[in-house]
Design a protein around this motif. Structure first.
Motif, PDB file in Angstrom:
ATOM      1  N   LEU A  29       3.817  34.024  53.589  1.00  0.00           N
ATOM      2  CA  LEU A  29       5.171  34.493  53.884  1.00  0.00           C
ATOM      3  C   LEU A  29       5.134  36.011  53.984  1.00  0.00           C
ATOM      4  O   LEU A  29       4.603  36.689  53.102  1.00  0.00           O
ATOM      5  CB  LEU A  29       6.141  34.029  52.802  1.00  0.00           C
ATOM      6  N   VAL A  30       5.695  36.547  55.066  1.00  0.00           N
ATOM      7  CA  VAL A  30       5.607  37.978  55.352  1.00  0.00           C
ATOM      8  C   VAL A  30       7.006  38.567  55.470  1.00  0.00           C
ATOM      9  O   VAL A  30       7.827  38.094  56.259  1.00  0.00           O
ATOM     10  CB  VAL A  30       4.815  38.234  56.655  1.00  0.00           C
ATOM     11  N   GLY A  31       7.274  39.601  54.684  1.00  0.00           N
ATOM     12  CA  GLY A  31       8.570  40.265  54.718  1.00  0.00           C
ATOM     13  C   GLY A  31       9.590  39.531  53.867  1.00  0.00           C
ATOM     14  O   GLY A  31       9.345  38.453  53.331  1.00  0.00           O
ATOM     15  N   GLY A  32      10.749  40.139  53.731  1.00  0.00           N
ATOM     16  CA  GLY A  32      11.828  39.505  52.987  1.00  0.00           C
ATOM     17  C   GLY A  32      11.536  39.343  51.508  1.00  0.00           C
ATOM     18  O   GLY A  32      10.581  39.910  50.978  1.00  0.00           O
ATOM     19  N   PRO A  33      12.337  38.534  50.835  1.00  0.00           N
ATOM     20  CA  PRO A  33      12.246  38.434  49.383  1.00  0.00           C
ATOM     21  C   PRO A  33      11.012  37.693  48.874  1.00  0.00           C
ATOM     22  O   PRO A  33      10.643  37.844  47.718  1.00  0.00           O
ATOM     23  CB  PRO A  33      13.511  37.662  49.004  1.00  0.00           C
ATOM     24  N   LEU A  34      10.348  36.925  49.711  1.00  0.00           N
ATOM     25  CA  LEU A  34       9.181  36.148  49.272  1.00  0.00           C
ATOM     26  C   LEU A  34       7.880  36.691  49.842  1.00  0.00           C
ATOM     27  O   LEU A  34       6.855  36.008  49.863  1.00  0.00           O
ATOM     28  CB  LEU A  34       9.368  34.677  49.651  1.00  0.00           C
ATOM     29  N   ASP A  35       7.896  37.939  50.277  1.00  0.00           N
ATOM     30  CA  ASP A  35       6.733  38.586  50.886  1.00  0.00           C
ATOM     31  C   ASP A  35       5.492  38.434  50.014  1.00  0.00           C
ATOM     32  O   ASP A  35       5.520  38.711  48.818  1.00  0.00           O
ATOM     33  CB  ASP A  35       7.024  40.072  51.106  1.00  0.00           C
ATOM     34  N   GLY A  36       4.409  37.967  50.624  1.00  0.00           N
ATOM     35  CA  GLY A  36       3.138  37.855  49.922  1.00  0.00           C
ATOM     36  C   GLY A  36       2.900  36.502  49.269  1.00  0.00           C
ATOM     37  O   GLY A  36       1.773  36.201  48.890  1.00  0.00           O
ATOM     38  N   LEU A  37       3.933  35.685  49.133  1.00  0.00           N
ATOM     39  CA  LEU A  37       3.738  34.358  48.556  1.00  0.00           C
ATOM     40  C   LEU A  37       3.115  33.426  49.584  1.00  0.00           C
ATOM     41  O   LEU A  37       3.232  33.640  50.793  1.00  0.00           O
ATOM     42  CB  LEU A  37       5.068  33.762  48.096  1.00  0.00           C
ATOM     43  N   GLU A  74       4.464  34.193  66.332  1.00  0.00           N
ATOM     44  CA  GLU A  74       3.960  33.692  67.609  1.00  0.00           C
ATOM     45  C   GLU A  74       2.468  33.958  67.794  1.00  0.00           C
ATOM     46  O   GLU A  74       1.714  33.071  68.180  1.00  0.00           O
ATOM     47  CB  GLU A  74       4.753  34.305  68.761  1.00  0.00           C
ATOM     48  N   ALA A  75       2.025  35.160  67.508  1.00  0.00           N
ATOM     49  CA  ALA A  75       0.629  35.526  67.722  1.00  0.00           C
ATOM     50  C   ALA A  75      -0.287  35.075  66.585  1.00  0.00           C
ATOM     51  O   ALA A  75      -1.510  35.074  66.742  1.00  0.00           O
ATOM     52  CB  ALA A  75       0.513  37.040  67.897  1.00  0.00           C
ATOM     53  N   ASP A  76       0.275  34.684  65.439  1.00  0.00           N
ATOM     54  CA  ASP A  76      -0.520  34.293  64.278  1.00  0.00           C
ATOM     55  C   ASP A  76       0.262  33.279  63.441  1.00  0.00           C
ATOM     56  O   ASP A  76       0.901  33.639  62.462  1.00  0.00           O
ATOM     57  CB  ASP A  76      -0.852  35.537  63.438  1.00  0.00           C
ATOM     58  N   PRO A  77       0.256  31.999  63.822  1.00  0.00           N
ATOM     59  CA  PRO A  77       1.077  30.990  63.145  1.00  0.00           C
ATOM     60  C   PRO A  77       0.687  30.740  61.676  1.00  0.00           C
ATOM     61  O   PRO A  77       1.395  30.032  60.976  1.00  0.00           O
ATOM     62  CB  PRO A  77       0.905  29.734  63.998  1.00  0.00           C
ATOM     63  N   GLN A  78      -0.420  31.319  61.222  1.00  0.00           N
ATOM     64  CA  GLN A  78      -0.789  31.200  59.805  1.00  0.00           C
ATOM     65  C   GLN A  78       0.096  32.090  58.929  1.00  0.00           C
ATOM     66  O   GLN A  78       0.142  31.919  57.717  1.00  0.00           O
ATOM     67  CB  GLN A  78      -2.260  31.586  59.591  1.00  0.00           C
ATOM     68  N   ARG A  79       0.767  33.039  59.558  1.00  0.00           N
ATOM     69  CA  ARG A  79       1.679  33.943  58.852  1.00  0.00           C
ATOM     70  C   ARG A  79       3.098  33.645  59.315  1.00  0.00           C
ATOM     71  O   ARG A  79       3.349  33.557  60.512  1.00  0.00           O
ATOM     72  CB  ARG A  79       1.303  35.397  59.151  1.00  0.00           C
ATOM     73  N   TRP A  80       3.993  33.480  58.376  1.00  0.00           N
ATOM     74  CA  TRP A  80       5.389  33.192  58.691  1.00  0.00           C
ATOM     75  C   TRP A  80       6.243  34.396  58.369  1.00  0.00           C
ATOM     76  O   TRP A  80       6.256  34.881  57.227  1.00  0.00           O
ATOM     77  CB  TRP A  80       5.866  31.987  57.900  1.00  0.00           C
ATOM     78  N   ASP A  81       6.963  34.870  59.345  1.00  0.00           N
ATOM     79  CA  ASP A  81       7.801  36.056  59.197  1.00  0.00           C
ATOM     80  C   ASP A  81       9.196  35.686  58.698  1.00  0.00           C
ATOM     81  O   ASP A  81       9.751  34.642  59.060  1.00  0.00           O
ATOM     82  CB  ASP A  81       7.929  36.792  60.533  1.00  0.00           C
TER      83      ASP A  81
END
Length: 87
Positions: A29-37, A74-81
């Motif tokens: 999870l990238v950005g927001g309140p759960l960034d890094g989880l 879109e470019a890296d579906p392993q990371r969710w923005d």
């Protein structure tokens, strides 16, 4: 919660066993309140993975009862923005 403490932890995991488990599939999870989880998506379908997730968290702009929305990059579906918070 301190950002360094949260990194590498799995969303919703027990505090005494917060790390990833072998044989499981995760999205970061990238950005927001759960960034890094990490989010365990082991049994998710392709459709569910494409849709993303709305996750309950008290760490959002609405407080208790609020949720944070995350979706695949879109470019890296392993990371969710982070897409925003909802009540």
């Amino acid at each position: 919660m301190d950002e360094q403490i949260m990194r590498g932890r799995v969303y919703g995991a027990e505090h005494d066993d917060p790390g990833p488990r072998p044989g499981h599939v995760y999205r970061e999870l990238v950005g927001g309140p759960l960034d890094g989880l990490l989010l365990d998506v082991t049994d998710w379908t392709g459709e569910e993975l494409a849709r993303g997730a709305t996750l309950p968290t008290e760490l959002n702009s609405f407080g208790a009862g609020g949720r944070a929305q995350y979706g695949p990059r879109e470019a890296d579906p392993q990371r969710w923005d982070w897409r925003g918070d909802i009540p």
